[in-house]
Design an enzyme around this catalytic site. Sequence first.
Site, short mmCIF file in Angstrom:
data_model
loop_
_atom_site.label_atom_id
_atom_site.label_comp_id
_atom_site.label_asym_id
_atom_site.label_seq_id
_atom_site.Cartn_x
_atom_site.Cartn_y
_atom_site.Cartn_z
CB SER A 120 26.52 21.53 83.79
OG SER A 120 26.84 22.44 84.82
CG HIS A 154 26.82 19.12 79.56
ND1 HIS A 154 25.58 18.88 80.09
CD2 HIS A 154 27.69 19.09 80.60
CE1 HIS A 154 25.70 18.71 81.39
NE2 HIS A 154 26.96 18.83 81.72
CD GLU A 209 22.43 17.70 78.04
OE1 GLU A 209 21.25 17.42 78.34
OE2 GLU A 209 23.10 18.54 78.68
CG ASN A 222 22.81 19.16 84.66
OD1 ASN A 222 22.87 18.09 85.26
ND2 ASN A 222 23.90 19.73 84.17
#
Length: 291
Positions: A118, A137, A149, A187
Site C-alpha cells: 500500500s 494494490h 492501483e 493512501n
Amino acid sequence: MKVGIIGSTGTMGNGIAQVFAAAECVDAVFLSGTTKERAEKGKAMIDKTYKKRMARGKLSLEAANWMLEKIETGTLEGCADCDIIVESALEDIDLKKKIFTQLDELCKEDCIFATNTSSISITKISNGINHPVIGMHFFNPAPAMKLVEIIAGYNTPQDVIDKIDRLAKDIGKTPVHVGEAAGFVVNNLLIPMINSAAFLKMEGVSDIKGIDDAMKLGANHPMGPLELGDLVGLDICLTIMRVMFDETKDSKYRPCPLLTKMVRAGDLGRKTGKGFYIYNEDGSKTPVDAI
C-alpha cells in the site's frame, strides 16, 4: 491460469483470493501460508464468508462450491507452477524481499510477481529479483471494492503492465495506473487525513465523535476519518505514514504521536476490538473518550 496468493489469513490476502476464485479466467488459486495449517485456516475463513453470503441469499451453494474447489492450500513451494503471484504479506520491505527472493528460485520463468503493498516502492522491492515485479494494490474489502492501483517500478516491462491491466479488468476491477510515489494515489490522500484527525484529537480541537461527525456531515464522507482509521487498522496507517515520511522527509507526513502510542498499546481498531472506538459484541461502537 493459476494464481498464487501469499498471505492466507490476512484480511487482504484472504479477500484477494476470493476475487480470483470468482473469476472465470482463473482455473486455480493457490493459497500459501507459512504452514499448511495456516493456509487451510485461510480457506476455512473463505468458506465461512461464503456461508454467510448464502445465508443472506447473496450466493448460491453451487457457486460457493465452484469457487472453493478452485482453492488449493499449502506453503510457498506450491507456487512453483503459478502464472502470477500476488503477495499480500505485512507491510515490511524486508519480509516482501525475502518472499520474492524465495519465489525467484521456485517459480517458472514467465511468472509475474505482483505485490499488494500500500505504500512501499516497487523499485525497492524488485531490486535483485529476476522475475518482473509490479504493484497490484487492492482495497478493503477486496471482493467489493472496484479499484486496483497498478504501479510500475523503474524496471517493470511494458508487456507486464499491459497483462496486469487486462487481468484487473478480467477479474471485474477498474485499474488505475499510478506513478511510483509514496502512498501512490489513494493512501497519499487518505492516510494523512486520518493522521491529521488523530492530531486534532490529540490537541483537543474536538472529541472523536465531533471529528468524525464533522467530516460526515460537512464533507459528506460516509465514514469519519477516525472510524476509517479503525477500519483500515491503526498499525497499517502508522506504517504507511512512516514510509511516506521516510521517502519524502516532509514534515507534513510526520506520524501523530497519539497514533504511535495507540499502536504500541495494541489498540489497532476493529481487528482488536478497540482503537478510537470500542467495538461491542452487539455491533455497536462507543468512542473511547466517551467512556
